[in-house]
Design an enzyme around this catalytic site. Structure first.
Site, PDB file in Angstrom:
ATOM      1  N   MET A 135      -5.534  21.117  62.142  1.00 27.07           N
ATOM      2  CA  MET A 135      -4.122  20.735  62.154  1.00 27.07           C
ATOM      3  C   MET A 135      -3.841  19.600  61.161  1.00 27.07           C
ATOM      4  O   MET A 135      -2.797  19.570  60.514  1.00 27.07           O
ATOM      5  CB  MET A 135      -3.719  20.296  63.569  1.00 27.07           C
ATOM      6  CG  MET A 135      -2.247  19.946  63.680  1.00 27.07           C
ATOM      7  SD  MET A 135      -1.788  19.409  65.334  1.00 27.07           S
ATOM      8  CE  MET A 135      -1.525  20.965  66.151  1.00 27.07           C
ATOM      9  N   ARG A 178      17.464  45.134  54.099  1.00 24.41           N
ATOM     10  CA  ARG A 178      17.591  44.005  55.027  1.00 24.41           C
ATOM     11  C   ARG A 178      19.031  43.829  55.474  1.00 24.41           C
ATOM     12  O   ARG A 178      19.358  44.012  56.639  1.00 24.41           O
ATOM     13  CB  ARG A 178      17.071  42.712  54.379  1.00 24.41           C
ATOM     14  CG  ARG A 178      15.597  42.769  54.030  1.00 24.41           C
ATOM     15  CD  ARG A 178      15.021  41.405  53.746  1.00 24.41           C
ATOM     16  NE  ARG A 178      15.793  40.621  52.787  1.00 24.41           N
ATOM     17  CZ  ARG A 178      15.339  39.571  52.135  1.00 24.41           C
ATOM     18  NH1 ARG A 178      14.102  39.155  52.354  1.00 24.41           N
ATOM     19  NH2 ARG A 178      16.091  38.916  51.290  1.00 24.41           N
ATOM     20  N   TYR A 225     -14.522  23.017  63.312  1.00 28.32           N
ATOM     21  CA  TYR A 225     -14.389  23.828  64.535  1.00 28.32           C
ATOM     22  C   TYR A 225     -15.199  25.111  64.431  1.00 28.32           C
ATOM     23  O   TYR A 225     -15.280  25.727  63.368  1.00 28.32           O
ATOM     24  CB  TYR A 225     -12.920  24.201  64.752  1.00 28.32           C
ATOM     25  CG  TYR A 225     -12.068  23.049  65.215  1.00 28.32           C
ATOM     26  CD1 TYR A 225     -12.402  22.320  66.357  1.00 28.32           C
ATOM     27  CD2 TYR A 225     -10.923  22.698  64.506  1.00 28.32           C
ATOM     28  CE1 TYR A 225     -11.603  21.272  66.777  1.00 28.32           C
ATOM     29  CE2 TYR A 225     -10.123  21.645  64.924  1.00 28.32           C
ATOM     30  CZ  TYR A 225     -10.469  20.930  66.057  1.00 28.32           C
ATOM     31  OH  TYR A 225      -9.682  19.894  66.469  1.00 28.32           O
ATOM     32  N   LYS A 242      17.867  27.023  48.706  1.00 28.47           N
ATOM     33  CA  LYS A 242      17.602  27.219  50.145  1.00 28.47           C
ATOM     34  C   LYS A 242      16.233  26.657  50.513  1.00 28.47           C
ATOM     35  O   LYS A 242      15.415  26.366  49.632  1.00 28.47           O
ATOM     36  CB  LYS A 242      17.663  28.719  50.466  1.00 28.47           C
ATOM     37  CG  LYS A 242      16.622  29.576  49.735  1.00 28.47           C
ATOM     38  CD  LYS A 242      16.928  31.063  49.897  1.00 28.47           C
ATOM     39  CE  LYS A 242      15.912  31.928  49.148  1.00 28.47           C
ATOM     40  NZ  LYS A 242      16.316  33.357  49.136  1.00 28.47           N
TER      41      LYS A 242
HETATM   42  C1  LIG Z   1      16.353  33.690  47.807  1.00 27.72           C
HETATM   43  C2  LIG Z   1      17.290  34.605  47.120  1.00 27.72           C
HETATM   44  C3  LIG Z   1      17.403  34.589  45.728  1.00 27.72           C
HETATM   45  C4  LIG Z   1      16.503  33.778  44.842  1.00 27.72           C
HETATM   46  O1  LIG Z   1      15.350  34.550  44.574  1.00 27.72           O
HETATM   47  P1  LIG Z   1      14.193  34.009  43.630  1.00 27.72           P
HETATM   48  O2  LIG Z   1      13.317  35.191  43.459  1.00 27.72           O
HETATM   49  O3  LIG Z   1      13.533  32.901  44.339  1.00 27.72           O
HETATM   50  O4  LIG Z   1      14.853  33.581  42.374  1.00 27.72           O
HETATM   51  C5  LIG Z   1      18.351  35.412  45.137  1.00 27.72           C
HETATM   52  N1  LIG Z   1      19.144  36.194  45.897  1.00 27.72           N
HETATM   53  C6  LIG Z   1      19.043  36.248  47.232  1.00 27.72           C
HETATM   54  C7  LIG Z   1      19.932  37.143  48.004  1.00 27.72           C
HETATM   55  C8  LIG Z   1      18.114  35.456  47.897  1.00 27.72           C
HETATM   56  O5  LIG Z   1      18.028  35.507  49.222  1.00 27.72           O
END
Ligand SMILES: *Cc1c(COP(=O)(O)O)cnc(C)c1O
Length: 425
Positions: free
Chosen positions: A343, A168, A296, A40
């Site tokens: 930036m 969550r 800045y 992801k």
């Molecule tokens: C992102 C994610 C993972 C991967 O977690 P890592 O700690 O980066 O290995 C596993 N399971 C879910 C549900 C996630 O959202």
């Protein structure tokens, strides 16, 4: 932005390191434990397609993403591994997912009910639109496995998410589960997996992980009691998989560790490799005098004669102002970031005289000195993957060409290839 690259600020990604990390993990678990590589957020900033290809070479069984967009992108690039979207997507996209053989996460019966309503033909226009969209996608993929060649609809494969304490997403009660069961038993649905996610996998105190694990096991008994047959059970991300091999169940979901991020104090035996080096080069170096101010808000005042360097990276590249007060490497020595991060640029106090063009390393090694992503992140109070995942598309990713195995440890044959996918759109 076009694909051409003119700047020195760039991220070198060693996809062989991603492959080696995943192979090492693959090898140390029984073959019966399936490996999901989580790619992801553009492979945590390392490139989703390149990371997925490395995962395939390492023997991954499945890919994990956060968004349906990310799954579709993998399919569009010819990646045929099973893919699970790890969070719910709006029910109107279930048909697209099924057509592309993408698994979805479900948490409640209402999602299926909404999907059913959306599928019920009204004047037919909705149907037509959906099928156009599907045809378009299948056409660009051109894979045998992902398409809908026989004309029959592929079943929708789902993984049910349980909330055992992260708070969550996921169902929490037996009542919610019971409402889901009739949907999971339909012919066009395959309940392929049941999963949960830990809240404290990186803590030295393991009690809450163990509590979540026990809760998950008792929730999976609801499934057997309801006649849902042998779904894949999975609960471990990187930290928990590496630390608690006894909890891996049927599959582990490895993101961070694939890219070399792991709780090295708690699981030192793993010795995973970082896969990304963030480089730049000074665009100016100058001598300043006591009382001169830099950046800045005049946030930094030179205390005496000092050398100040300007590095062309800033918060629009993903190098956030929370990195203020950190260090970079110039000439193999540490240089402190002084003044505000802008930036496009930041300023450093140099260890000595330098020139524009001198190489800078923000993450990685230079002449024997190194700054790990973990070090930079801990100074800023964030996790290392936030640094790589935050790098924007202004920072070109360069991929080392694969070397023959016997040259694996040398820098011979090192070559750049421009990569265009990071510049899309
Ligand atoms: C992102 C994610 C993972 C991967 O977690 P890592 O700690 O980066 O290995 C596993 N399971 C879910 C549900 C996630 O959202």
């Amino acid at each position: 932005m076009s694909g051409a690259v003119y700047r020195d600020t760039r991220a070198d990604v060693d996809t062989a390191a991603i492959r080696r990390n995943l192979s090492k993990i693959r090898r140390r678990f029984p073959a019966s434990v399936r490996l999901m590589a989580v790619v992801k957020a553009d492979g945590y900033g390392h490139g989703a397609i390149e990371s997925a290809e490395a995962a395939l070479e390492a023997g991954a069984d499945m890919l994990g993403v956060a968004l349906l967009e990310e799954a579709v992108e993998l399919r569009e690039h010819g990646i045929r591994l099973p893919i699970l979207v790890l969070a719910p997507v709006p029910p109107q996209y279930a048909e697209l997912a099924a057509a592309l053989d993408i698994r979805l996460t479900v948490t409640e019966a209402d999602w299926f009910r909404q999907r059913e309503e959306l599928r019920r033909p009204r004047d037919g226009s909705g149907e037509r639109e959906a099928s156009n969209r599907r045809d378009g996608c299948v056409g660009t993929i051109g894979t045998a496995g992902g398409g809908n060649a026989a004309g029959g609809a592929l079943p929708l494969r789902v993984h049910v998410k349980f909330d055992t304490g992260l708070g969550r997403i996921g169902l929490r009660s037996r009542e919610e589960w019971d409402r889901l069961v009739p949907w999971l038993k339909r012919d066009d649905i395959v309940a392929e997996g049941l999963f949960t996610h830990f809240a404290t996998a990186g803590w030295a105190d393991t009690s809450f992980v163990r509590l979540q694990y026990e809760r998950f096991l008792s929730m999976t008994e609801w499934a057997s009691a309801s006649g849902i047959r042998s779904p894949l059970l999975h609960c471990c991300g990187s930290a928990s998989a590496l630390r608690f091999p006894e909890m891996t169940l049927d599959m582990i979901r490895i993101g961070a560790a694939a890219y070399g991020f792991y709780p090295s104090a708690l699981a030192p035996q793993w010795e995973l490799e970082p896969a990304l080096t963030l480089r730049s080069a000074l665009i100016q170096a100058k001598r300043v005098s006591a009382g001169d101010t830099i950046g800045y808000d005049r946030a930094y005042t030179a205390r005496g004669e000092e050398w100040i360097g300007t590095v062309p990276i800033g918060y629009a590249d993903g190098w956030s102002q929370i990195m203020q007060g950190g260090e970079v490497l110039v000439g193999g020595r540490r240089a402190k970031v002084v003044g505000r991060i802008g930036m496009d640029q930041l300023t450093v106090r140099l260890p000595g005289p330098c020139r524009a063009g001198d190489a800078v390393v923000l993450i990685g090694s230079q002449d024997g000195e190194s700054i790990s992503c973990a070090e930079a992140a801990s100074r800023a109070g964030i996790v290392p993957q936030e640094i790589t995942a935050s790098l924007t598309r202004r920072v070109p990713r360069n991929y080392e060409k694969e070397r023959p195995a016997n040259e694996d440890s040398t820098k011979e044959g090192y070559a750049w290839r421009p990569v265009h996918h990071t510049f899309r759109g």
